[in-house]
Design an enzyme around this catalytic site. Structure first.
Site, PDB file in Angstrom:
ATOM      1  N   HIS A 122      47.500  44.471  36.742  1.00  0.00           N
ATOM      2  CA  HIS A 122      47.711  44.647  35.307  1.00  0.00           C
ATOM      3  C   HIS A 122      48.743  43.656  34.788  1.00  0.00           C
ATOM      4  CE1 HIS A 122      50.518  46.930  37.660  1.00  0.00           C
ATOM      5  NE2 HIS A 122      51.201  47.393  36.631  1.00  0.00           N
TER       6      HIS A 122
ATOM      7  N   ASP B  35      56.588  46.095  29.985  1.00  0.00           N
ATOM      8  CA  ASP B  35      56.736  47.521  30.241  1.00  0.00           C
ATOM      9  C   ASP B  35      55.418  47.981  30.826  1.00  0.00           C
ATOM     10  OD1 ASP B  35      58.548  49.826  30.009  1.00  0.00           O
ATOM     11  OD2 ASP B  35      56.946  50.678  28.801  1.00  0.00           O
ATOM     12  N   SER B  36      55.493  48.754  31.882  1.00  0.00           N
ATOM     13  CA  SER B  36      54.263  49.104  32.574  1.00  0.00           C
ATOM     14  C   SER B  36      54.356  50.491  33.176  1.00  0.00           C
ATOM     15  CB  SER B  36      53.962  48.072  33.678  1.00  0.00           C
ATOM     16  OG  SER B  36      55.040  47.996  34.586  1.00  0.00           O
TER      17      SER B  36
END
Length: 200
Positions: free
Chosen positions: A181, A69-70
């Protein structure tokens, strides 16, 4: 015998990106797609939502699963969009979300680069029998005044990573994959996955 690992996402862009990132790291592990139902992501953090997705995929398939999840977080917006990044404008259309983010920054008067500091955050989760593990990757930068570039997806056109003078969407895929990320989170997670899968 090759171990199997489910990638719990229906996002085609994310599937492509994660396969590029994870391919060399998953020697001996077959990464397979997920065609099951999408769970309700009602967690309050990236970590909670990543676990919700990985748990759902594992429950549906019975195969060890990974999920992420980002989103993007801005101090000027009290951490928003955060976990609501994918639907920040009320739609799942990337250009709508980017436009809404820029409107919100204008609304709070975040005009200087130092006021537009941002973090792309990614929580990567792994779930199998008796095991749940999550890692967080953070990519820092600044939100630009207008979109640039045609690569990537989401907020890439307005995110300028620290150390670069272009938007993430202007980076080649392999450049982004090396520093994003998502790369950071999954690079930390995969040694745990390998240890558990290849030992079982």
């Amino acid at each position: 015998m090759t171990a199997k690992l489910v990638l719990a996402t229906h996002n085609a862009h994310k599937v492509d990106e994660l396969r590029r990132i994870l391919g060399p790291l998953l020697d001996g592990i077959d990464l397979v797609g997920y065609d099951g139902p999408e769970p309700v992501e009602d967690g309050l953090t990236f970590q909670e939502n990543a676990l919700i997705k990985a748990r759902a995929a594992f429950a549906h398939t019975g195969v060890p699963s990974i999920a992420d999840d980002s989103g993007i977080c801005l101090a000027a917006l009290d951490g928003a969009p955060g976990i609501h990044s994918a639907r920040y404008a009320g739609t799942r259309v990337d250009s709508d979300n980017v436009a809404h983010l820029l409107e919100e920054l204008a609304r709070v008067g975040a005009d200087r680069p130092e006021d537009r500091r941002a973090e792309f955050c990614c929580a990567a989760a792994f779930v199998m029998d008796g095991i749940e593990h999550v890692e967080l990757g953070v990519w820092t930068g600044t939100v630009l005044g207008e979109p640039a570039g045609a690569n990537g997806f989401g907020y890439d056109p307005v995110f300028q990573p620290d150390g670069y003078d272009v938007a993430s969407a202007q980076l080649a895929a392999e450049q982004k994959d090396a520093i994003s990320h998502r790369r950071r989170a999954f690079t930390q997670l995969i040694p745990v996955v390998r240890a558990k899968l290849l030992a079982s």
